[in-house]
Design an enzyme around this catalytic site. Sequence first.
Site, short mmCIF file in Angstrom:
data_model
loop_
_atom_site.label_atom_id
_atom_site.label_comp_id
_atom_site.label_asym_id
_atom_site.label_seq_id
_atom_site.Cartn_x
_atom_site.Cartn_y
_atom_site.Cartn_z
N SER A 157 -56.83 -60.86 -77.13
CA SER A 157 -56.75 -60.65 -75.69
C SER A 157 -55.42 -60.08 -75.23
CB SER A 157 -57.07 -61.95 -74.94
OG SER A 157 -56.32 -63.02 -75.47
N HIS B 138 -51.52 -62.69 -72.40
CA HIS B 138 -52.21 -61.81 -71.46
C HIS B 138 -51.21 -61.06 -70.57
CE1 HIS B 138 -56.16 -64.37 -71.58
NE2 HIS B 138 -55.82 -63.87 -72.75
#
Length: 282
Positions: free
Chosen positions: A201, A254
Amino acid sequence: MKKIYSSNDPQQIAMLQQILHRAGVPVTVVERGSALELMLIQPGYESVAKEIIREFKANPPNLSDFIHQQKSQPKQAQGPALWKILAQQAGVVTFIVFIAVLITALMQWLIAPTETISQLIFTPRGVPELSLGQPWRFVTPILLHFSATHLVFNLFWWWYLGGRTELAYGSGILAVVTLITAVVSNYFQWVSSGPLFGGLSGVVYGLLGFAMVVAWKKPSHPLSLPPFLLIFMIGWLLLGYTDILWVNVANQAHAVGLISGIILGFIIRFRDQQKASISRRF
């Protein structure tokens, strides 16, 4: 993507698209007003596409003959057709990382869970220092996933964003963006939470940031993303900093991945602007 043909005749566009697909040329159709445009997905096929279009314009096939020819051809197996479709959506780096993640999941969940995690996490469990003698650990946490949902979610976005990036800018750029966003997002997540984390991610958010910048105010750019997708991804990132979500989220990976991708996007956009400026002078 690059426009290679335009017509107001949908049947003509459909025939030409089918002929190009049969030749292995990856194209898609975009509607602009009353016109339909054939867009070349991969620039390496431009010379082949132009030759096919030249022949098509010089000797346009009859529609009824073309339909009869299509019906009379033996149907190909579903597997090769699916493989061709997938190959048109991504390049070699996208494939390699995709397969590497799947193999890692197999090793991690079924064959050798403890050994796989121990070898791929950022630092060996319980050791707070960086392992500079094991440089692969700066990247390999992107291969680890701790649930099926986590795996499927990340692989989908990797294929969607990574594939588009590789087709638009080449395997080298995708590899560089992947490595840089992996290293920086992994490092900051390790500083925040320790070594037991994993997932693609951080890289996915890096690719998102990259796409946001290089395609900014360029709606026809191959990395131009739908607004709802951007809202969803940024919203998911922000929700990670709340207590609403029911899963553990690598928030630092992230956020840092997104920021590093944005920086790389500005670098590539500046490079492209410089190239365009130089070409205009000559």
